[in-house]
Design a protein around this motif. Structure first.
Motif, PDB file in Angstrom:
ATOM      1  N   GLU A 229       0.335  -1.192   0.363  1.00  0.00           N
ATOM      2  CA  GLU A 229       0.062  -0.160  -0.130  1.00  0.00           C
ATOM      3  C   GLU A 229       0.791   1.050   0.284  1.00  0.00           C
ATOM      4  N   ALA A 230       1.754   1.059   0.858  1.00  0.00           N
ATOM      5  CA  ALA A 230       2.898   1.968   0.911  1.00  0.00           C
ATOM      6  C   ALA A 230       3.428   2.456  -0.451  1.00  0.00           C
ATOM      7  N   THR A 231       3.702   1.404  -0.683  1.00  0.00           N
ATOM      8  CA  THR A 231       4.866   1.581  -2.288  1.00  0.00           C
ATOM      9  C   THR A 231       3.599   2.223  -3.791  1.00  0.00           C
ATOM     10  N   MET A 232       2.402   2.109  -3.601  1.00  0.00           N
ATOM     11  CA  MET A 232       1.510   2.508  -4.095  1.00  0.00           C
ATOM     12  C   MET A 232       1.115   3.933  -4.028  1.00  0.00           C
ATOM     13  N   GLN A 233       1.452   4.696  -3.170  1.00  0.00           N
ATOM     14  CA  GLN A 233       1.623   5.747  -2.225  1.00  0.00           C
ATOM     15  C   GLN A 233       2.399   6.552  -3.284  1.00  0.00           C
ATOM     16  N   LEU A 234       3.767   5.651  -2.889  1.00  0.00           N
ATOM     17  CA  LEU A 234       4.788   6.693  -3.511  1.00  0.00           C
ATOM     18  C   LEU A 234       4.160   6.808  -5.184  1.00  0.00           C
ATOM     19  N   VAL A 235       4.290   5.616  -5.150  1.00  0.00           N
ATOM     20  CA  VAL A 235       3.683   5.686  -7.315  1.00  0.00           C
ATOM     21  C   VAL A 235       2.359   6.753  -7.798  1.00  0.00           C
ATOM     22  N   GLN A 236       2.241   7.253  -6.865  1.00  0.00           N
ATOM     23  CA  GLN A 236       0.183   7.672  -6.435  1.00  0.00           C
ATOM     24  C   GLN A 236       1.165   9.490  -6.962  1.00  0.00           C
ATOM     25  N   ILE A 237       2.168  10.117  -5.758  1.00  0.00           N
ATOM     26  CA  ILE A 237       3.378  10.788  -6.326  1.00  0.00           C
ATOM     27  C   ILE A 237       4.268  11.101  -7.024  1.00  0.00           C
ATOM     28  N   ILE A 238       4.906   9.532  -7.386  1.00  0.00           N
ATOM     29  CA  ILE A 238       5.592  10.264  -8.772  1.00  0.00           C
ATOM     30  C   ILE A 238       4.911  10.318  -9.767  1.00  0.00           C
ATOM     31  N   MET A 239       3.411   9.708 -10.670  1.00  0.00           N
ATOM     32  CA  MET A 239       2.982  10.678 -11.355  1.00  0.00           C
ATOM     33  C   MET A 239       2.772  11.184 -11.586  1.00  0.00           C
ATOM     34  N   CYS A 240       2.660  11.984 -10.429  1.00  0.00           N
ATOM     35  CA  CYS A 240       1.873  13.748 -10.275  1.00  0.00           C
ATOM     36  C   CYS A 240       3.565  14.498 -11.171  1.00  0.00           C
ATOM     37  N   TYR A 241       4.863  13.697 -11.892  1.00  0.00           N
ATOM     38  CA  TYR A 241       5.781  14.642 -11.666  1.00  0.00           C
ATOM     39  C   TYR A 241       6.212  13.927 -13.254  1.00  0.00           C
ATOM     40  N   MET A 242       5.398  12.747 -13.368  1.00  0.00           N
ATOM     41  CA  MET A 242       5.386  12.045 -14.819  1.00  0.00           C
ATOM     42  C   MET A 242       5.782  13.228 -16.345  1.00  0.00           C
ATOM     43  N   PRO A 243       4.374  14.349 -16.106  1.00  0.00           N
ATOM     44  CA  PRO A 243       4.284  14.882 -16.782  1.00  0.00           C
ATOM     45  C   PRO A 243       5.565  15.157 -17.644  1.00  0.00           C
ATOM     46  N   ILE A 244       6.201  16.090 -16.097  1.00  0.00           N
ATOM     47  CA  ILE A 244       7.465  16.869 -16.954  1.00  0.00           C
ATOM     48  C   ILE A 244       8.744  16.465 -17.041  1.00  0.00           C
ATOM     49  N   GLY A 245       8.888  14.758 -16.425  1.00  0.00           N
ATOM     50  CA  GLY A 245       9.513  13.883 -16.837  1.00  0.00           C
ATOM     51  C   GLY A 245       9.764  13.349 -18.319  1.00  0.00           C
ATOM     52  N   ILE A 246       8.083  13.530 -18.348  1.00  0.00           N
ATOM     53  CA  ILE A 246       8.148  12.508 -19.696  1.00  0.00           C
ATOM     54  C   ILE A 246       8.379  13.965 -21.579  1.00  0.00           C
TER      55      ILE A 246
END
Ligand code: ASP
Length: 524
Positions: free
Chosen positions: A247-264
């Motif tokens: 569960e904790a890892t999936m919450q981290l994934v959600q945070i990473i996804m917020c950065y995704m547009p810039i990274g991509i």
């Protein structure tokens, strides 16, 4: 009044849609902006190699973040996924998944072969007209297969988290034969040359290369999950730990996804700046059209059809639910690094049971690669056509089998399919060296085939869930009965009155109301 009300409602609907899908919308916008930015920087500036690399830095950070969560995600999801089911049910689900993986891979290979032998992209060209790039990977079929098995059983679990075994062959110095050099010197030279050829031998030198040994970790976690699932009360603490880790890892994934547009944005822009030979795309146009149309047919017709036959639901709504994962795969060319996003889309948008996703997705990302298999079949026959090499039926069958094996052996990382291509080429006696002919365009094809690899895994999870419906319901029923037991461990009601169940007297059920409810990914 009524018209106003309607307008207001529609406005609210649009707002809600935008709010729920803002990451997806922002990611698609960043792909378009990234391409624009890349073209502008390419045309109007002349960056040095070093500056180009600095330019791609925000994209590099995204890749690092995604790779960072792969390990905790695979470990926690495989262990809890397996332990949630009893060994018999896991076995049946595993079998269904493997049958699905194999049959869709074979369909993809056959489709590739039909297309490449009909379109014949290599017939009008020859090897001399195409510039070679890169070098030939040093791969042998037997060693690749044995390495696959060796990697299933890592000798050190910690090392498996960052390295995998890779066989290297080392030539052994030919042993000197004792020949009489006094009487007939020229004759002796011939004998010793023959002797040297005969005694030429290799030895296997074990070495390790960087990269997570996903297969080894999966095998370990499946076994570990089965064991602790059987331990009942005593294994509960471990299960709770891994469930919380998940569960904790999936919450981290959600945070990473917020950065995704810039990274991509920067990933794609940097790639466009980096590529300097665009002429090759014209030369290889027909070959690329063959691969891309194969991937399109497989993903728009075959996979959806199979999904519809088994699940009886709209497959395109399912594909839309996976949109974020598909765009990510297209941008980063790695099904392993896309895995965190695949999980989120499958569980959040397509509502696939976690007991299935946790089991089927990590294994799928490692061994189920329809796109890669199709590509390997097309590319090897394309190379045969370039060499004017006529393939008989036996060789075509060999290509189908080796392309399937090569796709299973390929890791879920960029350009892995190109490396295992050597297996297919050598199996039918084509020059392995000719892989260098298709390297220049591989970065683009890799993106599309990775997208299809991810889509295939997701459809697999949907189909296996449907086929395993009865078993899952039975497990739910058993844990509901247990929940009535005063010794049941945990039954809580969250804010939305959604019941979340955990380990009940050693039986483990996964909460189906998602713990991470604040997702804002696509919700078609
Ligand atoms: N990049 C692909 C993947 O990660 C593998 C390949 O090279 O075909 O799925």
């Amino acid at each position: 009044m009524d018209v106003l009300g309607k307008k207001e409602r529609r406005g609210r609907d649009v707002k809600g849609l935008l709010k729920r899908n803002w990451i997806l919308i922002a990611t698609i916008a960043s792909v378009i902006l990234g391409i624009g930015l890349g073209v502008l920087v390419r045309d109007y500036t002349s960056l040095s190699q070093l500056e180009k690399q600095y330019f791609g830095f925000p994209g590099e950070v995204l890749m690092r973040m995604l790779k960072l969560v792969i390990l905790p995600l695979i470990v926690s999801s495989m262990i809890t996924g397996v332990a949630a089911l009893d060994s018999e049910v896991s076995g049946r689900i595993g079998l269904r998944a493997v049958v699905y993986y194999l049959s869709t891979t074979i369909i993809a290979v056959v489709l590739g072969i039909v297309l490449v032998t009909t379109i014949k992209p290599g017939v009008s060209q020859s090897t001399e007209n195409i510039e070679r790039a890169g070098s030939t990977p040093n791969v042998t079929t037997v060693d690749t297969l044995l390495d696959l098995i060796r990697n299933m059983f890592p000798e050190n679990l910690v090392q498996a988290c960052f390295q995998q075994y890779k066989t290297q062959r080392k030539e052994i110095e030919p042993s000197k034969t004792n020949t009489n050099t006094t009487t007939f010197p020229p004759f002796t030279t011939i004998i010793s040359t023959v002797a040297q050829n005969l005694t030429q031998d290799y030895k296997i030198v074990g070495s390790y290369s960087d990269g997570i040994n996903v297969l080894g970790i999966i095998v370990f976690c499946v076994t570990f999950g089965l064991v602790i699932g059987k331990m009942g009360e005593r294994g509960r603490i471990l299960l709770e730990f891994f469930d919380a880790l998940n569960e904790a890892t999936m919450q981290l994934v959600q945070i990473i996804m917020c950065y995704m547009p810039i990274g991509i944005l920067f990933l794609i822009a940097a790639k466009i700046i980096e590529v300097d030979d665009w002429e090759i795309f014209r030369k290889m146009g027909l070959y690329m059209v063959t691969v891309l149309s194969g991937l399109a047919i497989h993903s728009i017709i075959f996979l959806p059809l199979i999904y519809f036959v088994f699940v009886r639901k709209n497959p395109f709504t399912f594909t839309l639910g996976m949109a974020q994962a598909l765009v990510t795969a297209l941008m980063i060319s790695s099904s392993s690094a896309t895995l965190p996003v695949t999980f989120r889309c499958a569980e959040e948008n397509n509502r696939i049971d976690k007991r299935i996703t946790r089991f089927v997705l990590p294994v799928g990302a490692t061994i189920n690669m329809d796109g890669t298999a199709l590509y390997e079949a097309v590319a090897s026959i394309f190379i045969a056509q370039l060499n004017n090499y006529d393939l008989d039926v036996g060789q075509i069958v060999t290509i189908s089998i080796t392309a399937t094996v090569a796709s299973i052996g390929a890791a879920g990382v960029p350009n892995a399919g190109l490396v295992t291509m050597v297996i297919v080429l050598t199996a039918v006696g084509l020059p392995a060296n000719d892989v260098t002919l298709i390297v220049a365009v591989d970065w683009l094809l890799d993106r599309f085939r990775t997208m299809i690899n991810v889509l295939g895994d997701a459809y697999g999870a949907g189909i296996v869930q449907k086929l395993s419906k009865q078993e899952l319901e039975r497990i739910d029923l058993i844990s509901d009965v247990d929940a009535a037991n005063p010794f049941a461990l945990e039954t809580t009601l969250d804010d939305d009155e959604c019941e979340k169940k955990s380990y009940v007297n050693g039986g483990f059920t996964i909460d189906k109301s998602d713990a991470i409810s604040f997702t804002e990914t696509s919700q078609f």
